[in-house]
Design a protein around this motif. Structure first.
Motif, mmCIF file in Angstrom:
data_model
loop_
_atom_site.group_PDB
_atom_site.id
_atom_site.type_symbol
_atom_site.label_atom_id
_atom_site.label_comp_id
_atom_site.label_asym_id
_atom_site.label_seq_id
_atom_site.Cartn_x
_atom_site.Cartn_y
_atom_site.Cartn_z
ATOM 1 N N ASN A 107 0.867 -1.183 0.000
ATOM 2 C CA ASN A 107 0.000 0.000 0.000
ATOM 3 C C ASN A 107 0.899 1.227 0.000
ATOM 4 N N SER A 108 0.818 2.015 -1.058
ATOM 5 C CA SER A 108 1.703 3.173 -1.200
ATOM 6 C C SER A 108 1.474 4.227 -0.122
ATOM 7 N N ASP A 109 0.314 4.179 0.527
ATOM 8 C CA ASP A 109 0.041 5.125 1.610
ATOM 9 C C ASP A 109 0.682 4.689 2.928
ATOM 10 N N PHE A 110 1.026 3.422 3.009
ATOM 11 C CA PHE A 110 1.630 2.883 4.232
ATOM 12 C C PHE A 110 2.822 2.005 3.841
ATOM 13 N N VAL A 111 3.849 2.658 3.321
ATOM 14 C CA VAL A 111 4.985 1.928 2.755
ATOM 15 C C VAL A 111 5.698 1.089 3.811
ATOM 16 N N LEU A 112 6.058 1.721 4.917
ATOM 17 C CA LEU A 112 6.808 1.005 5.951
ATOM 18 C C LEU A 112 5.989 -0.138 6.534
ATOM 19 N N ASN A 113 4.715 0.110 6.749
ATOM 20 C CA ASN A 113 3.856 -0.947 7.284
ATOM 21 C C ASN A 113 3.705 -2.090 6.283
ATOM 22 N N SER A 114 3.670 -1.751 4.998
ATOM 23 C CA SER A 114 3.576 -2.787 3.966
ATOM 24 C C SER A 114 4.807 -3.686 3.990
ATOM 25 N N PHE A 115 5.978 -3.064 4.102
ATOM 26 C CA PHE A 115 7.207 -3.857 4.193
ATOM 27 C C PHE A 115 7.215 -4.703 5.464
ATOM 28 N N HIS A 116 6.753 -4.107 6.550
ATOM 29 C CA HIS A 116 6.715 -4.833 7.826
ATOM 30 C C HIS A 116 5.796 -6.048 7.743
ATOM 31 N N GLN A 117 4.666 -5.892 7.105
ATOM 32 C CA GLN A 117 3.661 -6.947 7.068
ATOM 33 C C GLN A 117 3.962 -8.039 6.043
ATOM 34 N N PHE A 118 4.643 -7.685 4.949
ATOM 35 C CA PHE A 118 4.715 -8.632 3.836
ATOM 36 C C PHE A 118 6.120 -8.970 3.340
ATOM 37 N N LEU A 119 7.118 -8.135 3.644
ATOM 38 C CA LEU A 119 8.447 -8.393 3.094
ATOM 39 C C LEU A 119 9.029 -9.712 3.592
ATOM 40 N N TYR A 120 8.802 -10.046 4.854
ATOM 41 C CA TYR A 120 9.367 -11.288 5.389
ATOM 42 C C TYR A 120 8.791 -12.512 4.676
ATOM 43 N N LEU A 121 7.536 -12.400 4.210
ATOM 44 C CA LEU A 121 6.931 -13.503 3.457
ATOM 45 C C LEU A 121 7.683 -13.738 2.152
ATOM 46 N N THR A 122 8.089 -12.640 1.529
ATOM 47 C CA THR A 122 8.874 -12.743 0.297
ATOM 48 C C THR A 122 10.262 -13.310 0.579
ATOM 49 N N ILE A 123 10.883 -12.840 1.660
ATOM 50 C CA ILE A 123 12.261 -13.246 1.960
ATOM 51 C C ILE A 123 12.364 -14.749 2.168
ATOM 52 N N TYR A 124 11.470 -15.327 2.989
ATOM 53 C CA TYR A 124 11.644 -16.756 3.247
ATOM 54 C C TYR A 124 11.116 -17.635 2.116
ATOM 55 N N ARG A 125 10.487 -17.001 1.110
ATOM 56 C CA ARG A 125 10.096 -17.776 -0.072
ATOM 57 C C ARG A 125 11.043 -17.577 -1.255
#
Length: 270
Positions: free
Chosen positions: A229-247
């Motif tokens: 969500n471009s309005d909540f960039v940091l929160n988006s990374f917090h919520q979803f980036l780890y899912l990408t990393i371990y996959r």
């Protein structure tokens, strides 16, 4: 992969309660051995705090595992690094068991983690990162990749069930209807299964690996893209980036296997 799981464990927890709050399994121990009523155990704030404490402790172990994996050759304490890595493997296996249990004992949930285990096992059972028997290693890496992508494929095709997040992510990214999304997933699920077979075919393995590498990375990135969500960039990374990393190993491990295969082919045959 270790980093992604460590982040998940620390901030979002892990599904260990699937096991620790299973009354049918643990009540004989809780009530019989510790003489504690199950209700008191299941509702105890102290027990809940201990579960959270252990989960965060596991996250630290996984973070150490990530550090050791990155600097495997530079770290000379063989027993220390293998002990930490071994404990990390144990944590991930425990995670896999809990995921299987949470999905009504569906073994495909465990097979989906195969690639995430593979890189760690290669390090754990190697000596100074040099593999003596590359032929055997390549075979088992391909088996691991096949297990993951066949599992993905069967899920996507809906032969067992289509995971809801598969549909939600596809709709979010592609803007398709649910019916269109299911057709889309079926096609790529079928391709997953076919590619998993073709990586064992000498004349076709290159094309299969290219598909698997690209699709593995794309599906890993889809976790972040679908929730961004471009309005909540940091929160988006917090919520979803780890899912990408371990996959990401779903694409990077096939890439490493493909490169190892090409290197092996260049070696003179006895």
């Amino acid at each position: 992969m270790f980093i992604g799981r460590a982040y998940q464990f620390y901030f979002f927890g892990a599904p260990f309660r699937e096991f620790l709050w299973d009354e049918s399994f643990l009540s004989p121990i809780v009530e019989g051995v510790f003489n504690t009523p199950w209700y008191d155990y299941a509702t105890s704030p102290l027990v809940n705090k201990w579960i959270e404490f252990v989960t965060k402790g596991f996250s630290i172990v996984l973070l150490l595992g990530a550090f050791i994996s990155l600097f495997w050759q530079q770290i000379t304490w063989i027993k220390v690094k293998k002990s930490i890595l071994g404990f990390g493997i144990f944590i991930l296996i425990l995670l896999g068991i809990c995921l299987v249990k949470s999905k009504r004992y569906d073994p495909l949930q465990f097979f989906e983690l195969s690639i995430q285990f593979a890189a760690i096992f290669v390090l754990f059972f190697s000596k100074n990162s040099k593999i003596a028997n590359k032929r055997r290693l390549l075979f088992w890496l391909r088996v691991t990749i096949a297990l993951v992508f066949i599992s993905h494929g069967l899920f996507a095709m809906g032969l067992i069930y289509v995971p809801g997040h598969f549909i939600d992510m596809s709709i979010s990214i592609l803007g398709t209807t649910e019916a269109q999304t299911k057709h889309f997933l079926f096609v790529f699920g079928l391709l997953d299964v076919v590619a998993s077979i073709l990586i064992f075919v000498p004349k076709l393995y290159k094309y299969a690996f290219i598909y698997i590498i690209v699709w593995g990375i794309v599906t890993a990135l889809a976790r972040l893209v679908s929730g961004f969500n471009s309005d909540f960039v940091l929160n988006s990374f917090h919520q979803f980036l780890y899912l990408t990393i371990y996959r990401l190993p779903h694409g990077l491990m096939p890439l490493a296997t493909f490169m190892l295969y090409k290197e092996f082919e260049k070696q003179p045959k006895n």
